[in-house]
Structure formats: C-alpha cells, structure tokens
Design a protein around this motif. Structure first.
Motif, PDB file in Angstrom:
ATOM      1  N   UNK A 422     -36.145  33.252  16.798  1.00  0.00           N
ATOM      2  CA  UNK A 422     -36.076  34.201  17.902  1.00  0.00           C
ATOM      3  C   UNK A 422     -36.171  33.484  19.249  1.00  0.00           C
ATOM      4  N   UNK A 423     -37.109  32.523  19.353  1.00  0.00           N
ATOM      5  CA  UNK A 423     -37.268  31.801  20.613  1.00  0.00           C
ATOM      6  C   UNK A 423     -36.016  30.969  20.927  1.00  0.00           C
ATOM      7  N   UNK A 424     -35.468  30.352  19.915  1.00  0.00           N
ATOM      8  CA  UNK A 424     -34.276  29.520  20.112  1.00  0.00           C
ATOM      9  C   UNK A 424     -33.084  30.360  20.550  1.00  0.00           C
ATOM     10  N   UNK A 425     -32.953  31.544  19.957  1.00  0.00           N
ATOM     11  CA  UNK A 425     -31.863  32.433  20.333  1.00  0.00           C
ATOM     12  C   UNK A 425     -31.985  32.857  21.789  1.00  0.00           C
ATOM     13  N   UNK A 426     -33.224  33.106  22.208  1.00  0.00           N
ATOM     14  CA  UNK A 426     -33.442  33.547  23.585  1.00  0.00           C
ATOM     15  C   UNK A 426     -33.186  32.424  24.576  1.00  0.00           C
ATOM     16  N   UNK A 427     -33.680  31.213  24.271  1.00  0.00           N
ATOM     17  CA  UNK A 427     -33.587  30.111  25.224  1.00  0.00           C
ATOM     18  C   UNK A 427     -32.186  29.500  25.287  1.00  0.00           C
ATOM     19  N   UNK A 428     -31.524  29.384  24.127  1.00  0.00           N
ATOM     20  CA  UNK A 428     -30.237  28.693  24.105  1.00  0.00           C
ATOM     21  C   UNK A 428     -29.060  29.627  24.318  1.00  0.00           C
ATOM     22  N   UNK A 429     -29.150  30.843  23.771  1.00  0.00           N
ATOM     23  CA  UNK A 429     -28.009  31.743  23.828  1.00  0.00           C
ATOM     24  C   UNK A 429     -28.233  32.911  24.781  1.00  0.00           C
ATOM     25  N   UNK A 430     -29.452  33.078  25.262  1.00  0.00           N
ATOM     26  CA  UNK A 430     -29.703  34.163  26.202  1.00  0.00           C
ATOM     27  C   UNK A 430     -29.702  35.533  25.574  1.00  0.00           C
ATOM     28  N   UNK A 431     -29.782  35.608  24.247  1.00  0.00           N
ATOM     29  CA  UNK A 431     -29.825  36.910  23.569  1.00  0.00           C
ATOM     30  C   UNK A 431     -31.258  37.420  23.631  1.00  0.00           C
ATOM     31  N   UNK A 432     -31.476  38.437  24.430  1.00  0.00           N
ATOM     32  CA  UNK A 432     -32.836  38.893  24.709  1.00  0.00           C
ATOM     33  C   UNK A 432     -33.391  39.808  23.627  1.00  0.00           C
ATOM     34  N   UNK A 433     -32.524  40.493  22.916  1.00  0.00           N
ATOM     35  CA  UNK A 433     -32.975  41.488  21.939  1.00  0.00           C
ATOM     36  C   UNK A 433     -32.882  40.899  20.528  1.00  0.00           C
ATOM     37  N   UNK A 434     -34.010  40.439  20.009  1.00  0.00           N
ATOM     38  CA  UNK A 434     -34.068  39.931  18.645  1.00  0.00           C
ATOM     39  C   UNK A 434     -35.160  40.685  17.896  1.00  0.00           C
ATOM     40  N   UNK A 435     -34.872  41.081  16.679  1.00  0.00           N
ATOM     41  CA  UNK A 435     -35.788  41.925  15.910  1.00  0.00           C
ATOM     42  C   UNK A 435     -35.967  41.342  14.515  1.00  0.00           C
ATOM     43  N   UNK A 436     -37.211  41.401  14.038  1.00  0.00           N
ATOM     44  CA  UNK A 436     -37.550  40.895  12.709  1.00  0.00           C
ATOM     45  C   UNK A 436     -37.859  42.079  11.799  1.00  0.00           C
ATOM     46  N   UNK A 437     -37.100  42.198  10.726  1.00  0.00           N
ATOM     47  CA  UNK A 437     -37.306  43.262   9.736  1.00  0.00           C
ATOM     48  C   UNK A 437     -37.987  42.646   8.523  1.00  0.00           C
ATOM     49  N   UNK A 438     -39.075  43.230   8.012  1.00  0.00           N
ATOM     50  CA  UNK A 438     -39.787  42.617   6.882  1.00  0.00           C
ATOM     51  C   UNK A 438     -39.038  42.759   5.564  1.00  0.00           C
ATOM     52  N   UNK A 533     -31.513  23.131  27.543  1.00  0.00           N
ATOM     53  CA  UNK A 533     -32.546  23.413  26.548  1.00  0.00           C
ATOM     54  C   UNK A 533     -32.016  23.322  25.125  1.00  0.00           C
ATOM     55  N   UNK A 534     -30.908  22.622  24.918  1.00  0.00           N
ATOM     56  CA  UNK A 534     -30.355  22.526  23.565  1.00  0.00           C
ATOM     57  C   UNK A 534     -31.235  21.617  22.710  1.00  0.00           C
ATOM     58  N   UNK A 535     -30.965  21.606  21.404  1.00  0.00           N
ATOM     59  CA  UNK A 535     -31.786  20.841  20.466  1.00  0.00           C
ATOM     60  C   UNK A 535     -31.717  19.343  20.731  1.00  0.00           C
ATOM     61  N   UNK A 536     -30.648  18.866  21.371  1.00  0.00           N
ATOM     62  CA  UNK A 536     -30.536  17.430  21.674  1.00  0.00           C
ATOM     63  C   UNK A 536     -31.334  17.037  22.913  1.00  0.00           C
ATOM     64  N   UNK A 537     -31.713  18.035  23.715  1.00  0.00           N
ATOM     65  CA  UNK A 537     -32.424  17.751  24.969  1.00  0.00           C
ATOM     66  C   UNK A 537     -33.894  18.155  24.931  1.00  0.00           C
ATOM     67  N   UNK A 538     -34.262  19.104  24.056  1.00  0.00           N
ATOM     68  CA  UNK A 538     -35.637  19.608  23.992  1.00  0.00           C
ATOM     69  C   UNK A 538     -36.018  19.801  22.533  1.00  0.00           C
ATOM     70  N   UNK A 539     -37.224  19.347  22.164  1.00  0.00           N
ATOM     71  CA  UNK A 539     -37.719  19.589  20.817  1.00  0.00           C
ATOM     72  C   UNK A 539     -37.986  21.076  20.629  1.00  0.00           C
ATOM     73  N   UNK A 540     -37.437  21.643  19.532  1.00  0.00           N
ATOM     74  CA  UNK A 540     -37.524  23.090  19.335  1.00  0.00           C
ATOM     75  C   UNK A 540     -38.960  23.562  19.123  1.00  0.00           C
ATOM     76  N   UNK A 545     -39.522  17.775  26.328  1.00  0.00           N
ATOM     77  CA  UNK A 545     -38.202  17.342  26.745  1.00  0.00           C
ATOM     78  C   UNK A 545     -37.858  15.979  26.159  1.00  0.00           C
ATOM     79  N   UNK A 546     -36.719  15.914  25.486  1.00  0.00           N
ATOM     80  CA  UNK A 546     -36.225  14.644  24.930  1.00  0.00           C
ATOM     81  C   UNK A 546     -35.379  13.911  25.963  1.00  0.00           C
ATOM     82  N   UNK A 547     -34.624  14.669  26.728  1.00  0.00           N
ATOM     83  CA  UNK A 547     -33.732  14.078  27.727  1.00  0.00           C
ATOM     84  C   UNK A 547     -34.547  13.412  28.842  1.00  0.00           C
ATOM     85  N   UNK A 548     -34.184  12.206  29.186  1.00  0.00           N
ATOM     86  CA  UNK A 548     -34.814  11.504  30.303  1.00  0.00           C
ATOM     87  C   UNK A 548     -34.115  11.947  31.594  1.00  0.00           C
TER      88      UNK A 548
END
Length: 616
Positions: A422-438, A533-540, A545-548
């Motif tokens: 959910x956090x990755x979707x929000x930070x990388x793709x900007x999708x604000x509405x994420x829902x978890x169904x049990x 904030x992609x996976x190559x620049x920031x540890x998920x 921050x990985x990028x210098x």
C-alpha cells in the motif's frame, strides 16, 4: 427472607469470583475541528444571526404568541440566499455548489417564509449529500426573512455525448468502471460484485457486466430474481437482483466459451450492442484477467471512465499492478483504486480468554452449605431456593462479562502473504485509495451461494471496507468527469531548458488567482531527480535513500515527460533513469521550496534591518 437474600447475593459475588466493575462513560471530547466547508458554513450562520436581531424577535414571538407573522421579504432575496449558499464547497470538485449549478428551482413561499430548492448533484451516490442538505438548511434558517428550508436531492441525467463506436444500449450509462487484475484467482469478481452492491447502497443505479466469457463468474456469485432472459424489441433486457442489473455470457449459455480471441471479441461486441442497460449511473465491468488484446479492445471500445485494480500482497502481484496501470494508461484510463484481496487473516488476540463455565449443581450445593453454616436461612428448602437464585445471578454476571469481553476483543491481523504494498503504491504511483480485504471464509461462501457478501452482512467491518471503496470510486469518477478545479485536475508540467527548471502550472479554480504568477511554480531539475522514490533510489522497507544526491549534476534534463493516469508524472532523465512522481509529491516539493524561499527572504529582511540600525 429479603435480608437473607441480599446478604447471600454478596456471598454469591465472592463465591463466583466475579468482581463487579462500575464504569462511567468518559466525558465527551472537545469539539472536533471542522472541515473548511463546515467552518465557513458555521461562520456565515453566526454572522447572519449576529447582525439580525429580527431573528431573535421572530423566535420570541413564535414562542409567546404561538403564531407566525410574515416577514418583509427583500427584493433581492434570491441573491442573498445564493450568496450565503456559496460557502458550501464540494470537496471533490473544489468549487462551491452555486458556481457548480447544483442549486436549482429556488423558491420562497411568502406566506410561510419557507425556502425550497432542489440540490442537483453529479450523482445520487454522492458521499456528502446529507452534509450538503444540512448545511443548506443551517444557512437558510439563519437568514432574517426565512422560517425554514426544504431541500430536495436530485441528480444530473446522463447526457454525456457518446464516444465513437459506443453501443446504443449503453447510451444512458453515466460511467463505466473496469475492475481488472492481471492474473486470475485474486478475487476480482468478488470485488466487482461487492463494489456494485455497495454503490447501490449509496443510492446509485448500478449494472454489472461479466466480460470473462472463458470463465464467467457472475451466474455463480449472483442469483437473479428471475433468470428468464427477456427481449426489449431487438435488445436483451439485463437480469436483476435487488435492482442491480446483471449480464453475463453464463446467463444465456451454460458453461464457458471455447473459442479463439477474435471470436471472443465479436461475441463481446454483440453482447454490448444487444444489451439494453437503460439509465444507470455506474456500469461495473468485470474484466477478464490479463493485459491482452481483449482487455485493450474493451478499454478502447467502451470509453471506460476509471479502473480499479485487484491484486494480492505478494511481490509477484505488485508487478501485475504495474502492468495493469501501464495498460490502462496506454488507453488514457485512470486507475483510481487498488484492492489488496486476501491481505490478512483475522484471529482472536492471544490475550482473549474463553468464558469460564460453571457446574450449576456443585455451585448450588456449595451455596446451600454456606447459607446453613452462616445461619442465613432456617431450613433446607429455603436454602435451596436462595441457592438457585444465587446461581442465576452468577450466570447472568458471567454472561454480561463475556459480552463485554467480546465487544472489547480486538482481532489480530496475520498477514500470511506478506505485508503488502500500500505504501509503495502511494509513493511511487500516486494511487491514494488502497484497500485491504481480509481472507475470510464467509466472503467465499457468499460468493458460492449466489448472494453477495455485502447483502448478507451489511453491518460487518468487511462491508464497511467495500463501502469505503465505493465512496472513493464515486469521488474519483466525479473528479474525472467534472473536476477542473485546483488540486482536482492535473497540473501542466513543462521543462525550461534555459534555466534547467520544471515549470508547474496549476489548473485555475477555487482559491487560485487568474494571473499566471500565482498559478506557476518552479523546481530545479536536479532537485526533482534527487527526490525519486523508486526502488532503485530508496529502500522500500526503511525509506533510506540509496541515491547519492551529489551524483546528480545540476544540468540534468528530462528527455521526455508524460502523465501516468490522473495521479503521476513519468519522467525519462538524461542519465538514463526513469522516475515516476505522484502529483501530490510534486506539489509537496513546491510548497517546501516556497516556505524555504520565504524563510530566506525573512532572514534577509532581518539582516538588512540590522544593518540599517547599525548605520543609524
């Protein structure tokens, strides 16, 4: 006997080990902070009442005389009412209800001083419609020449022009919502069905189209009220269940289709052309899994308004989400929500204990012996009668204690498929509405029984999640179809090669001035590249921050920039890297830059003032 029973009751409390707890409801919290719209409404009402002593006189006169006298109505009463109502803001469209044209048929009965109006919303499923009604009544009731308000909710008719090639049977559909997944077995059809009935619960007119002819799920998941297929002229009338319209290949043909791709596309075209959906607000399209020719053809043919992606928490599924977003982006369909299905398993917390059971015969015998020993009763029959009453008291106490523990018992979430994204979707793709169904057996059972879960369990926590999903879909569709205000639309992003800056121009709307200077913000290309904030620049997991930052030159430039859906900007950089920036992140960076600039200006002003004083 009465005294002995009371004394024995005290003994029962000790004997059963039950300690009576007396609780007091905590005092109410301080008033919650109002939203901007609520606060402005409150301020207007207070302002009207403070400057209108006639409103107090009117109230006093009504209480004293029991009759109402007509008030003098100003000639510009319509303008006054509309001006007062203009403080009510639609949170999705970022504009007031008067400017949006929601206020219709404004009338005032001079004999009763009651104002009536129609509030014509973009959809009958508007999540804040009740709030709008209350705000309108509060404001109108605060005017000095009114005695009440009658607000009638209506919704705009679906009169949008048809896209080229749109089937005639779909001409009265307000929005088409694609529910998609990139692989089967993730609960896509379950999500589509429960989303549809959650939209229906909000007041919308809804239909479900099962586009998976290879394995149609709708006939199993929803049993129609009447399974006889009927024709309206030369078109098929959809089946119905609880006023939700249904159509699937499985309703008209037993089993699944065994045919090649081109034939499936033709078959779906025939279904869409022959089905007469009538006027509905949302058509939920249960897409076949994958990102192939059938999915692309449907997306282009139907002019889909928005998409909901269904996935599971595994890493492999996140790759599928990326594929799904990219597929819909190629046909200009925004992805407005992601559902992580089977995200966790709920179980009772470790500290919850089962309710103890009692041996009624043994406890009764103990009570009788204790009563005789202490001389509280005279004979064995009276002791047995009192002991029986005491046992009932103990049972009632234990039942109340059990109910209290059950109400307070919290469920523990066991994420058997991983923590999700959910956090990755929000930070990388900007999708604000994420829902978890049990992962829940009852949801699966309802899917197999032909009755959607939200119909059988409307008050469950899981139904509430589906309800929140439905509200977010309603809001996002309104933004896609009608939103042009600031924050609701996409900003215009361009590159200035002379200054090596990214220029961001917000769409004009509420709160934005008309001159370009107020709408324009800039950020250096190097600063934007360093914020990737992609996976190559920031540890998920840690966010480190990985990028210098020093490795990014100030002269870096974008080779190309293009929007991804409604929420993010894709940038191909001259160093060979591709970044995806949610517009929310870009706006946040711009705000930080403005604050930093203001602080520097303030410091500079203080320095100049100090120098001037030193000279004097």
């Amino acid at each position: 006997m009465r005294t002995s029973l009371i004394a024995a009751a005290a003994l029962a409390g000790v004997a059963s080990g039950f300690v009576a707890r007396t609780g007091q409801r905590p005092p109410p919290n301080a008033a919650q902070s109002r939203s901007r719209s609520d606060q402005r409404t409150h301020d207007v009402v207070q302002s009207i009442q403070n400057r209108s002593p006639s409103s107090q006189l009117r109230e006093s006169s009504t209480e004293t005389n029991g009759s109402s006298s007509s008030k003098q109505v100003p000639s510009d009463w319509q303008s006054q009412i509309l001006s007062a109502l203009s403080v009510i803001i639609d949170p999705d469209l970022n504009s007031d209800i008067v400017s949006l044209g929601f206020v219709q048929n404004l009338r005032l009965d001079e004999s009763s001083s009651i104002v009536s109006l129609d509030l014509e919303l973009t959809t009958p499923a508007c999540p804040v419609k009740d709030l709008f009604v209350q705000q309108c009544k509060d404001i109108i009731n605060g005017l000095p020449f009114t005695r009440g308000a009658e607000v009638t909710l209506t919704a705009q008719e679906n009169t949008a022009p048809l896209a080229d090639g749109t089937p005639l049977g779909m001409s009265q559909i307000g929005a088409v919502i694609a529910v998609s997944s990139c692989k089967g077995g993730v609960g896509k059809s379950t999500t589509a069905v429960n989303l549809a009935y959650s939209l229906k619960a909000l007041g919308a007119r809804v239909g479900i189209f099962d586009a998976d002819v290879y394995g149609p799920s709708l006939p199993t998941m929803v049993t129609p009220d009447d399974d006889n297929v009927r024709f309206v002229g030369r078109q098929i009338a959809p089946l119905q269940r609880e006023d939700v319209r249904l159509m699937s290949f499985g309703y008209v043909n037993e089993g699944s289709a065994i045919m090649r791709g081109p034939m499936v596309t033709q078959l779906l075209d025939q279904f869409l052309s022959l089905t007469n959906w009538g006027p509905i607000d949302y058509l939920i399209m249960d897409m076949p899994p994958g990102t192939g020719d059938i999915q692309l053809t449907l997306s282009q043919r139907l002019n889909i308004t928005a998409a909901v992606i269904v996935t599971t928490p595994q890493e492999l599924s996140f790759v599928d989400v990326e594929r799904g977003v990219e597929m819909f982006d190629t046909v200009n369909v925004p992805c407005v929500a992601v559902v992580e299905n089977m995200a966790y398993l709920e179980k009772d917390a470790e500290d919850s204990k089962s309710t103890p059971t009692i041996d009624e015969m043994a406890l009764t015998k103990q009570f009788v012996e204790a009563l005789k020993k202490d001389g509280m009763v005279g004979d064995s029959f009276e002791a047995a009668d009192v002991a029986s009453n005491l046992v009932n008291i103990v049972k009632d106490n234990l039942a109340a204690q059990s109910a209290n523990l059950e109400a307070q018992n919290e469920k523990e979430q066991v994420r058997i498929f991983g923590p999700g994204h959910k956090r990755r979707l929000s930070e990388q793709w900007g999708i604000e509405h994420t829902y978890s169904i049990p992962l829940m057996g009852q949801i699966a059972q309802n899917g197999d029984s032909g009755t959607p879960f939200v119909l059988d369990n409307p008050n469950s926590p899981q139904a509430e999640i589906y309800g929140q999903l439905a509200k977010s879909v309603v809001s996002e569709v309104a933004k896609v179809k009608f939103g042009k205000g600031r924050g609701g639309g996409r900003p215009e992003v361009t590159y200035d090669s002379d200054t090596h800056t990214i220029r961001v121009v917000e769409p004009s709307g509420l709160g934005a001035a008309d001159d370009e200077e107020e709408l324009l913000s800039t950020i250096s290309t190097a600063e934007l590249r360093r914020e990737c904030r992609c996976a190559a620049c920031v540890e998920e997991l840690t966010g480190k921050q990985i990028l210098d930052p020093k490795s990014i030159p100030e002269t870096i430039s974008p080779l190309s920039m293009s929007p991804t859906g409604n929420y993010a900007l894709s940038v191909d950089w001259s160093d060979g890297h591709r970044s995806l920036y949610p517009y929310r992140q870009i706006r946040s960076l711009l705000e930080d830059a403005k604050e930093k600039k203001k602080e520097e200006e303030d410091v500079g002003a203080v320095v100049e003032e100090t120098k001037e004083k030193a000279v004097l």
